[in-house]
Structure formats: structure tokens, C-alpha cells
Design a protein around this motif. Sequence first.
Motif, PDB file in Angstrom:
ATOM      1  N   LEU A   1       0.125   9.572  -7.802  1.00 31.38           N
ATOM      2  CA  LEU A   1       1.521   9.832  -8.127  1.00 31.38           C
ATOM      3  C   LEU A   1       2.389   8.785  -7.447  1.00 31.38           C
ATOM      4  CD1 LEU A   1       3.629  11.860  -9.367  1.00 31.38           C
ATOM      5  CD2 LEU A   1       3.657  12.962  -7.123  1.00 31.38           C
ATOM      6  N   ALA A   2       3.207   8.070  -8.226  1.00 28.15           N
ATOM      7  CA  ALA A   2       4.113   7.055  -7.687  1.00 28.15           C
ATOM      8  C   ALA A   2       5.532   7.603  -7.646  1.00 28.15           C
ATOM      9  CB  ALA A   2       4.067   5.785  -8.534  1.00 28.15           C
ATOM     10  N   ILE A   3       6.194   7.453  -6.479  1.00 32.63           N
ATOM     11  CA  ILE A   3       7.589   7.874  -6.335  1.00 32.63           C
ATOM     12  C   ILE A   3       8.469   6.643  -6.542  1.00 32.63           C
ATOM     13  CG2 ILE A   3       9.258   9.051  -4.874  1.00 32.63           C
ATOM     14  CD1 ILE A   3       6.994  10.094  -3.187  1.00 32.63           C
TER      15      ILE A   3
ATOM     16  N   ALA B   1      -0.361   4.153 -11.549  1.00 28.33           N
ATOM     17  CA  ALA B   1      -0.231   5.595 -11.313  1.00 28.33           C
ATOM     18  C   ALA B   1      -0.656   6.396 -12.537  1.00 28.33           C
ATOM     19  CB  ALA B   1       1.207   5.931 -10.946  1.00 28.33           C
ATOM     20  N   ASP B   2      -1.066   7.638 -12.302  1.00 26.50           N
ATOM     21  CA  ASP B   2      -1.341   8.585 -13.391  1.00 26.50           C
ATOM     22  C   ASP B   2      -0.077   9.302 -13.823  1.00 26.50           C
ATOM     23  OD1 ASP B   2      -4.293   8.363 -13.529  1.00 26.50           O
ATOM     24  OD2 ASP B   2      -4.186   9.117 -11.480  1.00 26.50           O
TER      25      ASP B   2
ATOM     26  N   GLN C   1       6.441  -5.253  -7.036  1.00 31.40           N
ATOM     27  CA  GLN C   1       5.514  -4.333  -6.374  1.00 31.40           C
ATOM     28  C   GLN C   1       5.666  -2.913  -6.923  1.00 31.40           C
ATOM     29  OE1 GLN C   1       3.177  -4.749  -3.716  1.00 31.40           O
ATOM     30  NE2 GLN C   1       3.337  -6.909  -4.221  1.00 31.40           N
ATOM     31  N   THR C   2       6.906  -2.501  -7.169  1.00 30.23           N
ATOM     32  CA  THR C   2       7.136  -1.159  -7.719  1.00 30.23           C
ATOM     33  C   THR C   2       6.578  -1.050  -9.129  1.00 30.23           C
ATOM     34  OG1 THR C   2       9.122  -0.923  -6.366  1.00 30.23           O
ATOM     35  CG2 THR C   2       8.904   0.537  -8.267  1.00 30.23           C
ATOM     36  N   GLU C   3       6.773  -2.075  -9.938  1.00 31.28           N
ATOM     37  CA  GLU C   3       6.244  -2.048 -11.305  1.00 31.28           C
ATOM     38  C   GLU C   3       4.719  -1.997 -11.301  1.00 31.28           C
ATOM     39  OE1 GLU C   3       8.003  -5.467 -13.086  1.00 31.28           O
ATOM     40  OE2 GLU C   3       9.924  -4.469 -13.490  1.00 31.28           O
ATOM     41  N   ALA C   4       4.092  -2.674 -10.329  1.00 36.16           N
ATOM     42  CA  ALA C   4       2.634  -2.593 -10.215  1.00 36.16           C
ATOM     43  C   ALA C   4       2.189  -1.185  -9.872  1.00 36.16           C
ATOM     44  CB  ALA C   4       2.138  -3.584  -9.164  1.00 36.16           C
TER      45      ALA C   4
ATOM     46  N   VAL D   1       2.114   7.255  -3.721  1.00 33.15           N
ATOM     47  CA  VAL D   1       2.550   5.879  -3.465  1.00 33.15           C
ATOM     48  C   VAL D   1       4.054   5.863  -3.270  1.00 33.15           C
ATOM     49  CG1 VAL D   1       2.524   3.495  -4.287  1.00 33.15           C
ATOM     50  CG2 VAL D   1       0.671   5.047  -4.936  1.00 33.15           C
ATOM     51  N   ASP D   2       4.500   5.403  -2.119  1.00 38.45           N
ATOM     52  CA  ASP D   2       5.922   5.201  -1.843  1.00 38.45           C
ATOM     53  C   ASP D   2       6.272   3.767  -2.234  1.00 38.45           C
ATOM     54  OD1 ASP D   2       8.507   5.517  -0.920  1.00 38.45           O
ATOM     55  OD2 ASP D   2       7.988   5.011   1.143  1.00 38.45           O
ATOM     56  N   THR D   3       7.379   3.580  -2.926  1.00 37.75           N
ATOM     57  CA  THR D   3       7.730   2.258  -3.443  1.00 37.75           C
ATOM     58  C   THR D   3       9.115   1.839  -2.962  1.00 37.75           C
ATOM     59  OG1 THR D   3       8.738   3.142  -5.472  1.00 37.75           O
ATOM     60  CG2 THR D   3       6.366   2.702  -5.515  1.00 37.75           C
TER      61      THR D   3
END
Length: 454
Positions: free
Chosen positions: A5-7, A83-84, A75-78, A55-57
Motif C-alpha cells: 500500500l502506497a500513501i 503498489a497493489d 520516486q513517488t510515481e515509482a 510505503v511512505d512517499t
Amino acid sequence: MSFTLAIVGRPNVGKSTLFNRLVGKKLALVDDRPGVTRDRREGDARLGDLSFRIVDTAGLEEADAASLEGRMRGQTEAAIGDADAILFMIDARIGLTPTDRAFAGLVRRSGKPVILVANKSEGRGGEAGTMEAYALGLGTPLPISSEHGEGLSELYDALREALPEQTRQRPDEDEDEDEDDKEDRPIKVAVLGRPNAGKSTLINRLLGEDRLLTGPEAGITRDSISVELEWRDKRFEFYDTAGLRRRARIEDKLEKLSAADGLRAMKFAEVVIVLMDAERPFEEQDLRIADLVVREGRALVLGYNKSDLITDPHVLGKLREEADHWLPQVRGVPIVHLSGLTGRGLGKLLEAVVETHRVWNTRIPTNPLNRFLEEATDSHPPPAVSGRRVKIRYMTQHKARPPTFVIFCSRPEAIPESYLRYLANGLRDTFGLIGVPIRFTLREKDNPYDKKRD
């Protein structure tokens, strides 16, 4: 089955605070000013019976791709791509901004399941901002408070709904895998050094990808970021840390937090690579950092970075002599000539990490230890103090990581530090304890002829 999970969201909406709450530790730096987070930071999170990777972005900002903010956005776009599911966060107290609307479109185009959360919704101040969030077209916003832990049960339900397959409960898939993981733990390696020594560039080259934010600006790294690497059937967990300057020069609160985070990573590491700039090696700050690592009892490797810029062979030849002169407490510490930019010497660096880790874990049987002690004291007895000689009776190894020895003697307080250094150097030469700290504990053996006290 686990998931990632990406924030994401614009700066200063509370992403790092939620990250810390879900991982159960204060791993990410948090401050009132925007733009604290730069690299993407990963951690193992739990929410109810769900275990997942979070993942903290960095905060999303409109900027040129070549600028620091543009590289942070990359980096955030990566992180979004890996992420799922995506947790898109807004600030309910401020409400929607043009930046929120712009990046909601970016998240929507990713095609990933999106959970919209309105942070800072405690009290009545966030009600209007939460209602505004419907306009983003990302579904029903969840009012939460990362700071106070409110709304996490609703977040749990939203995760189960967004990822039904990954969050399905499987009763028999837990303990056996945990036991296997314990047997194959990675070697924890922290990379320390002065600002702009090339720490992030080195780890990116080891990974073969631009995982960490780099650039010509000094002090880009703030959080201590951990990444995993596998090499020749060996697993490593590398920690990239912020550059450490002299304490007297640190005035900014955020830099103090970054330095403290780097030192905490060093304390949890097993091997520490102190990275030096080849054009300015063995500066006072390099020696301070190395001495701190030794006093903390960690295995040490010196990385001579940017060595491709040095053409004088005499300079390279003097490194061993300088290292033993400035760091006698870890005489023989490995020195690796490398270049994080070109990849030169990276294999030798990992070999040195593995070997130093092995030495750091060494245990020596008591019999060989006492044969060494007898020979050492016969050839060079401990000095007499006040006309009385100190009798050293025997030695045993108390523990490893680092090698720690207990010496039983008649007068512990009378043994000088110089004699302990003599014994430490003898142990290094006899048992191959090269380049690791050696510690002694002195104990006085009970005298059976002393009068018993009532």
C-alpha cells in the motif's frame, strides 16, 4: 497473501504520521514544515489481522523533472507503479487544493485501487474538507486522524473491500514461514559518512536501480531508508543514512532529527560502512564517525569512494598506514577502493562486509585462549604497581558481536589500558580478529583465604 500500500498526497497532509502509526514505530521523520519526506520509505504494517507492506512517499508537487522536487515526484510515481493499492490523502482542515485535484488525476490514471482518506478530521474543523473530497471522483472519503488513531477501523474495511483476494484470511500460512525467515536473516549494513560522500549513489549502484534520491545537492537524504539486496546467496539489508556533520555545525531542527535517525540505524546494524571521499579521506569527521561505530561495538568497513578520481598510486598505497595510525583500536580494518558512480569495487565491498560480519561473530574456545594468555604474559608480564605484580589467572570469551572477553586477575584496577591494548593486538594476530572491536571485562577472583565477614 500480503500486499503493498502506497500513501500519496501533497506535502504536509500527514502521510508520515499515518505510516508511523501503521508500522507501530516512529520510523519516518515528522515535522510541521512541508516537504520533510524525500525518499520513499517502506515498512511492515499491521491493521487488525492484516499484515502488509506500506510505503511512505514524498509530497506530490508540480516541478521540473531535473529539479530536486521533480526527482522526488519520480520516486513517488515509482512507488505508485509498484503498489497493489494507493491511499490518497488530503488535509480535511484545509480542504481541496488545485494540487490535490491535479494529482488525483495521476492516481486515477494508474488503474490501481484507490482509497481516499481525509486526514486531520478530528473535531468539527474537518467536516467541510471531507465533504469537498467527493469532488475528486475517487469514491467515498474516509475521515481519519493519523495523529490520534481515529478512523482506522473504517480504513480496515476499505482495504478488505479494495483488495478482496489479497486480504482473504488463510488460516494455515503463518508460523512455518516465520521460522524459515528467522533462519535466513539478512546481514544488516548501515552506510554512514559526511554529507555528499556518495552513500545513496553507492546503494543505488548495488541495487542496479535508482531506488534512492540522489543529486549534486548535499544533504538530500533525511530519513534512514532500508533496502534489501541479495548477492551470492547472501541477503543484506542496507540502510542509507543522512550525512553526519559536526554537532556544533548543526543548527536546524530537521537536520538534528536526520542525524539522530542515522545514528539509530547504526545502533541496529551489524556492519557499518563508513564512506569517505577519496579526495578528502580521513578528515576529522570521518574519524569521529568511525570511532563512534567502534565504541558502539559494530563491525567496521572503510569505503574509499570516488577512488576513480585518484590517479596517484602513492596516495592509494598510504591508506593502510593512515587507517592503522588513526584507528588503532580496530587495527587492520578493511579498506575498499570503490566508486559508487561506475560500480568499481562493489564486489570487494560486499566480500569485506561478509568477512567482517563473520569475524564479528567469532567465538574462541577457552583452552586456546588460555594458551595464548600464558604465552602473552610470559613474554610480556603486566607491569608492577606500587611494588606488587598483577596476577592474571585465566581468560574466557563472554560473548561475540563484538568479541568480548572476561579476564580474571588479582587487581583489576591496576591493569593499565596499554596492557589491554597489547592483549587485544595479540588476539587479533593469533585468532584473526582483524578490524573488529575487542572488549575486555576485568574481574577479581575470590580469595579463599580472605576472612569471612559476619
